[in-house]
Design an enzyme around this catalytic site. Structure first.
Site, mmCIF file in Angstrom:
data_model
loop_
_atom_site.group_PDB
_atom_site.id
_atom_site.type_symbol
_atom_site.label_atom_id
_atom_site.label_comp_id
_atom_site.label_asym_id
_atom_site.label_seq_id
_atom_site.Cartn_x
_atom_site.Cartn_y
_atom_site.Cartn_z
ATOM 1 C CB CYS A 110 -0.978 0.035 1.115
ATOM 2 S SG CYS A 110 -2.084 1.270 1.350
ATOM 3 C CB ALA A 111 4.578 1.866 0.860
ATOM 4 N N GLY A 112 2.752 4.242 -0.969
ATOM 5 C CA GLY A 112 2.757 5.227 -2.195
ATOM 6 C C GLY A 112 2.951 6.665 -1.941
ATOM 7 C CE1 TYR A 161 0.519 7.471 -6.686
ATOM 8 C CE2 TYR A 161 -1.304 7.331 -8.252
ATOM 9 C CZ TYR A 161 -0.780 7.315 -7.199
ATOM 10 O OH TYR A 161 -1.843 6.750 -6.400
ATOM 11 N N PRO A 172 -7.936 1.925 -6.583
ATOM 12 C CG PRO A 172 -7.236 2.407 -4.451
ATOM 13 C CD PRO A 172 -6.785 1.706 -5.632
ATOM 14 C CE1 TYR A 224 -7.261 12.388 -8.243
ATOM 15 C CE2 TYR A 224 -8.428 10.997 -9.752
ATOM 16 C CZ TYR A 224 -7.206 11.759 -9.464
ATOM 17 O OH TYR A 224 -6.241 12.201 -10.571
HETATM 18 N N1 CAA Z 1 -5.665 17.586 -19.390
HETATM 19 C C1 CAA Z 1 -5.364 18.373 -20.382
HETATM 20 N N2 CAA Z 1 -5.037 19.837 -20.174
HETATM 21 C C2 CAA Z 1 -4.717 19.892 -18.715
HETATM 22 C C3 CAA Z 1 -5.240 19.265 -17.750
HETATM 23 C C4 CAA Z 1 -5.799 17.893 -18.021
HETATM 24 N N3 CAA Z 1 -6.345 17.062 -17.398
HETATM 25 N N4 CAA Z 1 -4.807 19.775 -16.647
HETATM 26 C C5 CAA Z 1 -4.282 20.530 -16.862
HETATM 27 N N5 CAA Z 1 -4.063 21.037 -18.211
HETATM 28 C C6 CAA Z 1 -3.584 22.229 -18.888
HETATM 29 C C7 CAA Z 1 -3.932 23.500 -18.209
HETATM 30 O O1 CAA Z 1 -5.108 23.988 -18.450
HETATM 31 C C8 CAA Z 1 -2.630 24.257 -18.669
HETATM 32 O O2 CAA Z 1 -3.095 25.076 -19.734
HETATM 33 P P1 CAA Z 1 -2.512 26.462 -20.341
HETATM 34 O O3 CAA Z 1 -1.036 26.324 -20.155
HETATM 35 O O4 CAA Z 1 -2.962 26.467 -21.821
HETATM 36 O O5 CAA Z 1 -3.014 27.283 -19.129
HETATM 37 C C9 CAA Z 1 -1.690 23.333 -18.669
HETATM 38 O O6 CAA Z 1 -2.264 21.916 -18.820
HETATM 39 C C10 CAA Z 1 -0.733 23.269 -17.163
HETATM 40 O O7 CAA Z 1 -1.507 22.966 -16.255
HETATM 41 P P2 CAA Z 1 -1.205 23.313 -14.964
HETATM 42 O O8 CAA Z 1 -1.345 24.783 -14.612
HETATM 43 O O9 CAA Z 1 -2.132 22.435 -13.765
HETATM 44 O O10 CAA Z 1 0.188 23.104 -14.478
HETATM 45 P P3 CAA Z 1 0.983 23.144 -13.199
HETATM 46 O O11 CAA Z 1 2.519 22.773 -13.723
HETATM 47 O O12 CAA Z 1 0.757 24.229 -12.582
HETATM 48 O O13 CAA Z 1 0.592 21.738 -12.342
HETATM 49 C C11 CAA Z 1 0.243 19.462 -12.149
HETATM 50 C C12 CAA Z 1 0.655 20.462 -12.717
HETATM 51 C C13 CAA Z 1 0.808 19.826 -10.451
HETATM 52 C C14 CAA Z 1 0.360 18.061 -12.492
HETATM 53 C C15 CAA Z 1 -1.361 19.786 -11.828
HETATM 54 O O14 CAA Z 1 -1.946 19.863 -13.073
HETATM 55 C C16 CAA Z 1 -2.221 18.577 -10.815
HETATM 56 O O15 CAA Z 1 -1.923 18.893 -9.832
HETATM 57 N N6 CAA Z 1 -3.021 17.882 -11.814
HETATM 58 C C17 CAA Z 1 -3.673 16.933 -11.205
HETATM 59 C C18 CAA Z 1 -2.772 15.813 -10.825
HETATM 60 C C19 CAA Z 1 -3.207 14.711 -10.225
HETATM 61 O O16 CAA Z 1 -4.466 14.273 -10.507
HETATM 62 N N7 CAA Z 1 -2.840 13.834 -9.184
HETATM 63 C C20 CAA Z 1 -3.446 12.941 -8.302
HETATM 64 C C21 CAA Z 1 -2.946 12.930 -6.886
HETATM 65 S S1 CAA Z 1 -3.537 11.926 -5.930
HETATM 66 C C22 CAA Z 1 -3.298 10.266 -6.659
HETATM 67 O O17 CAA Z 1 -2.628 10.108 -7.307
HETATM 68 C C23 CAA Z 1 -4.205 9.067 -5.888
HETATM 69 C C24 CAA Z 1 -4.561 8.334 -6.815
HETATM 70 O O18 CAA Z 1 -4.266 7.223 -6.999
HETATM 71 C C25 CAA Z 1 -5.888 9.090 -7.468
#
Ligand code: CAA
Length: 248
Positions: free
Chosen positions: A90-92, A155, A185, A187
């Protein structure tokens, strides 16, 4: 029969805590591992919370990204607690970044903790399970290993890799009573997900047909199901728990 022993890597984490609690309440002797640097800065508080909740968990330190550390931890656990019947990988961690900004360190840390860990732990525990004729290996992957996620090349790759491991090792274990399965899972309401920028998180929640995040207990429930004696014919499977966010 004496209690079955379950080892949960990343036990003090968001989903890990629920798994530890659920398995403990179902009668397992639960052992959690964690690496203080990545996973459990508040370990003492966590131990206290578990104790206050009446849950008896033993905690051992292990760096899951490091083979020798896992080997030593497993030897210590098996000599002090007993043979491990159920392993929950489960570590992640996350180190989210778009690929063009992702550093080798962000790639390596995520692959180490999320994927190398599965080899490092299972390799040290699986042979004993095979010898004893019983075992359950449960790999906690992610919806993002199934569909890929913007900003998670590291990831998504690691989590997809976990299920490849599951499908291979399932075939090696089944004739010896050892099953290997993946849970993916979606979110879940944990600190890991709360770290996502608020407006990004709201966009993600809007894509979940259930209209909400999962509760950690909803993941733990399926871990307990797969760990049970009655689940001995389920192996090499992936179970999605994502509120309808990814259906295929
Ligand atoms: N699809 C297409 N384009 C996207 C997008 C998507 N899903 N998300 C963002 N964009 C676009 C933005 O609109 C932006 O476009 P412009 O440059 O034209 O404005 C560009 O891509 C850059 O996006 P960000 O401003 O978000 O870029 P950033 O560098 O500031 O952040 C990031 C990048 C940190 C990855 C951020 O997008 C983010 O947090 N995304 C979510 C990642 C995610 O889902 N993580 C899950 C963590 S929890 C987990 O992992 C548990 C699990 O198992 C589910």
């Amino acid at each position: 029969m004496s209690k079955r022993i379950a080892l949960v890597t990343g036990g003090p984490g968001g989903i890990g805590s629920a798994i530890c609690t659920t398995l403990s309440r179902k009668g397992y002797q639960v052992v959690a591992t964690c690496a203080p640097v990545f996973e459990c800065p508040n370990l003492d508080q966590w131990k206290q919370d578990m104790h206050d909740a009446g849950v008896d968990i033993k905690v051992y330190e292990a760096d899951v990204a490091d083979f020798e550390s896992c080997k030593q931890a497993v030897e210590k656990i098996e000599s002090e607690v007993g043979p491990i019947d159920v392993l929950v990988n489960c570590a992640g961690i996350t180190r989210d970044s778009v690929l063009k900004k992702m550093t080798p360190q962000q790639w390596n840390e995520v692959l180490g903790v999320n994927l190398d860990s599965v080899f490092n732990m299972t390799r040290n525990i699986f042979p004993g399970m095979v010898d004893r004729g019983f075992g359950r290996v449960i790999n906690i992957s992610s919806i993002n290993g199934r569909k890929g996620q913007f900003g998670q090349a590291n990831y998504s790759a690691a989590k997809a890799g976990m299920h490849g491991f599951t499908m291979a090792v399932a075939q090696e274990g089944i004739r010896k009573g050892v099953t290997v399965n993946t849970i993916s899972p979606g979110y879940v309401a944990t600190e890991m997900v709360k770290k996502i920028r608020e407006e990004v998180l709201q966009t993600i929640i809007a894509q979940i047909p259930a209209g909400r995040l999962a509760e950690p207990s909803e993941i733990a429930h399926v871990v307990a199901f797969l760990a049970s004696e009655e689940s001995g014919f389920i192996t090499g499977a992936n179970i999605d728990i994502n509120g309808g966010q990814f259906i295929h």
